[in-house]
Scaffold this active site. Structure first.
Site, mmCIF file in Angstrom:
data_model
loop_
_atom_site.group_PDB
_atom_site.id
_atom_site.type_symbol
_atom_site.label_atom_id
_atom_site.label_comp_id
_atom_site.label_asym_id
_atom_site.label_seq_id
_atom_site.Cartn_x
_atom_site.Cartn_y
_atom_site.Cartn_z
ATOM 1 C CE LYS A 24 2.522 2.380 10.098
ATOM 2 N NZ LYS A 24 2.467 3.544 9.217
HETATM 3 C C1 E4P Z 1 0.457 2.986 6.486
HETATM 4 O O1 E4P Z 1 0.539 2.730 7.650
HETATM 5 C C2 E4P Z 1 1.550 3.547 5.690
HETATM 6 O O2 E4P Z 1 2.068 4.660 6.368
HETATM 7 C C3 E4P Z 1 1.092 4.038 4.353
HETATM 8 O O3 E4P Z 1 -0.196 3.590 4.058
HETATM 9 C C4 E4P Z 1 2.081 3.837 3.249
HETATM 10 O O4 E4P Z 1 1.510 4.317 2.052
HETATM 11 P P1 E4P Z 1 2.363 4.611 0.722
HETATM 12 O O5 E4P Z 1 2.689 3.307 0.091
HETATM 13 O O6 E4P Z 1 1.432 5.435 -0.104
HETATM 14 O O7 E4P Z 1 3.593 5.357 1.174
#
Ligand code: E4P
Length: 215
Positions: free
Chosen positions: A83
């Site tokens: 990521k």
């Molecule tokens: C996805 O890859 C992210 O880790 C996640 O969906 C972020 O979500 P949040 O905005 O609830 O922290």
């Protein structure tokens, strides 16, 4: 539509895996910190539970740091997806990793242009964050819709992960729009399962069965 679990909690991952509805996991530094455990250990454990893409995020902010971290993370398991935050250095890292055959998930995507850049650099996945846009009075679903349309227009192979999903309607709408994947917290899987008419229907079936079960 494929569902990933958005968590670093292995117990939740085990429970969702038992339901048979998830085929991948996404994590981020905040989710890892919430568990208070060693990052690599958690990722290894997740890889033993789920036989599918597992996103592990880099924390370096230069291309060199990201690529170095990515290579280490990719050694953990063949299913690890790196990521990478959508910043210029991230794009450079995505390009290098893509040429090495290491899959990437471009994260913190808040505009169509960022998604186009990620796809052009060779990202395997893009993650538009719906909830965080909604939080600042922008329309997160509109972003998913726009990216879906553009990716169809240009036959991009990059898959769209609806991320920062806050409630079941986000999932249903993302599916209608054609997002390939939604990554969701465990509690959302349970919310998606729930319907009052299912509960009421089951209650009545069981009540009626009691009347005839000994006949
Ligand atoms: C996805 O890859 C992210 O880790 C996640 O969906 C972020 O979500 P949040 O905005 O609830 O922290």
């Amino acid at each position: 539509m494929k569902l990933f679990l958005d968590t670093a909690n292995v117990e939740e991952i085990r429970q969702a895996a038992e339901l048979g509805v998830i085929c991948g996991v996404t994590t981020n530094p905040t989710l890892i910190a919430r568990e208070g455990r060693n990052f690599q250990e958690v990722i290894k454990e997740i890889a033993q539970i789920i036989d599918g893409p597992i996103s592990a995020e880099v924390v370096g902010i230069t291309k060199e740091e990201m690529v170095l971290e990515a290579k280490e993370l990719a050694k953990i398991h063949k299913n690890i997806i790196i990521k990478i935050p959508l910043i210029p250095e991230g794009l450079k890292a995505i390009k290098v990793l893509s040429s090495l055959g290491i899959k990437t998930n471009a994260t913190l995507i808040f505009s169509v242009n960022q998604a186009i850049l990620a796809a052009n650099a060779g990202a395997t996945y893009v993650s538009p964050f719906i909830g965080r846009l909604d939080d600042i009075s922008h329309d997160g679903m509109e972003l998913v819709s726009d990216i879906c349309q553009v990716f169809v227009n240009y036959n991009y192979e990059t898959e769209i992960i609806a991320a920062s999903v806050r409630h079941p309607i986000h999932v249903a709408q993302s599916a209608k729009l054609g997002a390939h994947i939604a990554t969701v917290p465990y509690k959302l899987i349970l919310q998606m399962c729930k319907h009052p008419l299912t509960d009421l229907g089951l209650e009545n079936f069981l009540k009626d069965w009691e009347k005839v079960k000994n006949k």
